[in-house]
Design an enzyme around this catalytic site. Sequence first.
Site, PDB file in Angstrom:
ATOM      1  N   LYS A 172     -33.083  12.391 -19.467  1.00  0.00           N
ATOM      2  CA  LYS A 172     -32.111  13.053 -18.323  1.00  0.00           C
ATOM      3  C   LYS A 172     -32.280  14.662 -18.590  1.00  0.00           C
ATOM      4  O   LYS A 172     -32.537  15.011 -17.344  1.00  0.00           O
ATOM      5  CB  LYS A 172     -30.851  12.572 -18.547  1.00  0.00           C
ATOM      6  CG  LYS A 172     -29.478  13.341 -17.524  1.00  0.00           C
ATOM      7  CD  LYS A 172     -28.292  13.493 -18.141  1.00  0.00           C
ATOM      8  CE  LYS A 172     -28.194  14.572 -19.075  1.00  0.00           C
ATOM      9  NZ  LYS A 172     -26.912  14.980 -19.535  1.00  0.00           N
ATOM     10  N   CYS A 207     -14.968   7.997  -8.974  1.00  0.00           N
ATOM     11  CA  CYS A 207     -15.482   6.791  -9.771  1.00  0.00           C
ATOM     12  C   CYS A 207     -15.522   7.110 -11.101  1.00  0.00           C
ATOM     13  O   CYS A 207     -16.590   7.189 -11.738  1.00  0.00           O
ATOM     14  CB  CYS A 207     -16.847   6.376  -9.069  1.00  0.00           C
ATOM     15  SG  CYS A 207     -17.516   4.713  -9.574  1.00  0.00           S
ATOM     16  N   CYS A 265     -10.728   3.352  -6.508  1.00  0.00           N
ATOM     17  CA  CYS A 265     -11.311   2.465  -5.785  1.00  0.00           C
ATOM     18  C   CYS A 265     -10.360   2.404  -4.382  1.00  0.00           C
ATOM     19  O   CYS A 265     -11.056   2.131  -3.419  1.00  0.00           O
ATOM     20  CB  CYS A 265     -11.408   1.017  -6.114  1.00  0.00           C
ATOM     21  SG  CYS A 265     -12.466   1.277  -7.512  1.00  0.00           S
ATOM     22  N   CYS A 293     -11.200   5.240  -2.263  1.00  0.00           N
ATOM     23  CA  CYS A 293     -12.464   5.688  -2.090  1.00  0.00           C
ATOM     24  C   CYS A 293     -13.256   5.235  -0.664  1.00  0.00           C
ATOM     25  O   CYS A 293     -12.913   4.106  -0.240  1.00  0.00           O
ATOM     26  CB  CYS A 293     -13.533   5.064  -3.236  1.00  0.00           C
ATOM     27  SG  CYS A 293     -15.301   5.491  -3.194  1.00  0.00           S
ATOM     28  N   CYS A 324     -19.249  -1.156  -1.967  1.00  0.00           N
ATOM     29  CA  CYS A 324     -19.177  -1.106  -3.387  1.00  0.00           C
ATOM     30  C   CYS A 324     -18.671  -2.590  -3.923  1.00  0.00           C
ATOM     31  O   CYS A 324     -17.620  -2.768  -3.738  1.00  0.00           O
ATOM     32  CB  CYS A 324     -18.651   0.011  -4.181  1.00  0.00           C
ATOM     33  SG  CYS A 324     -18.636  -0.039  -6.055  1.00  0.00           S
TER      34      CYS A 324
END
Length: 534
Positions: A440, A510, A517, A520, A526
Site C-alpha cells: 500500500k 462506512c 448505512c 448512506c 451496496c
Amino acid sequence: MFRIVNRNGFISMLTARNVLNSSVGKVKSASTFNCVNFHCTHLFSRSGKCGNILKPQTRLFHVTASRPALPSVVIIALRPLTKIVAILFGRTFRKWWRSLPPEKKQELLLKLKKNKKVLVASSVLATTSVVWYYSSHLVEDPITGRRKFIVFNNDQVLQVANLELELQIHLHRDRFLPHSHPAYKRVTEVANRILMKNKDMQPLRERKWVVTVVDEPSIKNAFVLPAEQMSSLHLVDLLVLVPLAFMWAVLPDVAALLTQWLSGYFTKVLFHLPFSRALEAEADQIGLQLTAKACYDVREASAFWGKMKSNDSHIEWLSTHPSNETRQMVLDALMPVAIQLREKCQDTRYHCLISLMLSSQTKDAVTYAAMQRLQKHGLTVPNIITTDDKTLGELIYPVSFWKSKVNYIKKTTQILQEEYSGDIPDTAEKLCTLPGVGPKMAHLCMKTAWGVLSGIGVDTHVHRISNRLGWVPNPTKTPEATRIALESWLPQELWDEVNTLMVGFGQQLCKPVNPSCSTCLNNELCPYGRARVT
C-alpha cells in the site's frame, strides 16, 4: 533515434544511443494527459452501474478563439515566392528606367525632390508599422519567462510539422522499433517520469506527446521546428524585400546576384546561426532543469558532451549548434543550481516516504504534527542518520507503534544513503524491500513521489469497503488480495482515485463498527448496506 511530436508542432529527431546515454537527452515522452476529475458523490458498482461516489466530469481547457490558418503549402512557398517577386520587380523597374528618355528621368527626379517630405513621412510610417508588428507579436514563454516573437499560430506550425513528419516517416519507415523493444520502453519510461515530475509546467502538462524510436545510426543530430525560429525567419524575409528589390533595380544581374548571395551569407552568419545557437543553449538549460526535477543524475549531461568533444569537426560560428566543448562548459556553469534543484526534489520524495511510514494506523492529525516536528528538526537523509533513536522517538511520538517506526525509519534511511544516493527507489518492488514499507505504501509513494501510477493503494478502509460493496469476486482476507482483485477489473484510469475517495468515506460513513448505512446514499447499491437497512 526517436521523434517527438506535440500538438504545437515540435518535431525532434535524436539517435537512440544519445537518448540512452545522456540524462538531458531523455526529456521526451509518449504520454497523453487527460483532464478528468472525479467528485466524491457517487460510487461505481462492480457491474458497471453508476452509483453515487465516482462521477466522471470532463474539464475543458479555456483557450482563445482559433484563427484560420493558411495552408501549410502556402506557408512553405511564401518565403521563396516573395523573394522572387522582389527580384522580378527590381529587374522590371531597372529595365523600365533604362528605357525612359533623359528628360523623363529628370522630370521624375524633380517630382521626388518636391515630395521628399511625403517620402520621409512614408518611411517613418513604415518603420513604425514594423515596430508595432514586432511588439504586438511578442509573447512571454511560460517556462523561461523570456519574451518571444511569434507570428504563426499553432495550427500553421502544426501543418508545417506534419509535412516534415510525413517526410521523416517516408525516409525511416523500415527502421521503426516496435513498442516492445527495450530501447522504446526505456525512452518512454524515462520520458514519462520527466513529464510527470514537471507537470507543474503548463506547456508540458497540456500537450499530447508521441514517441517513435528509429534505429538509424547515420542520424546524429536533432531537427527542431520551433515557432519562434520560423517567425524570426519570416520577419527577416519581410525586412529584406525592399533592399532586395532596390539591389536588383540598380545593379546589373551578375552584380545583383553576387550581392544577394553575400548579403544572405552575412545575414545567416550574423543573425540566423547565432540565434539558432542561442536556442540550443536555452534548450540545454531547460533540459537540465527538467532532468534535475526528475531526479536523474544531471552530471551525466556534462560527461556526455565531454565525450562528444572529440567529434567536434565544425567551426562553431558557422554552425547551428554550439560546439560540444561549449555545451559542456555552459552545463558545468549551470550544474551547481541543477544539483541543488535535484536535492530539493529528492528531499521532497523522502518526505513522502517518511510521512507514509508514520501514517500507518495513525490518525491524520497525529501524522501531520509528527511531520511538522521532523521537518523543523531537519528531515533529510544525512540528518536522520545522525539523529539518535531517543531524539527521533520524541519527534514522532505519539504515532502508533512509534518505537518500531523509529527502527524502520533509521534502517530505511541508511539503505537510501548507501544504495540509492540519498533518494528513494523508483519502483514499487524496490520500495517494498525497505523496512516497514508494504505494498500500500509503495503504490501510494510511487504516485505522490514519482508521479507514477503503479497500482492501487489498498489500506484497511479500501479493503473493508471493497468487500462490503462486492467489488471483489470472492471475499478477501488481506489488503494485498483486495488490491489484486480490484486491479483485475477496475479501469486503470480510476486506480488513483480509489484510495483518496474510500479513505475519507470509510472514516466518516462506512466505519468498521456501526457504519452509517441508513444515511448512506449508496445503500441501494451496496449488498452490505441493503442487508443492514432492510
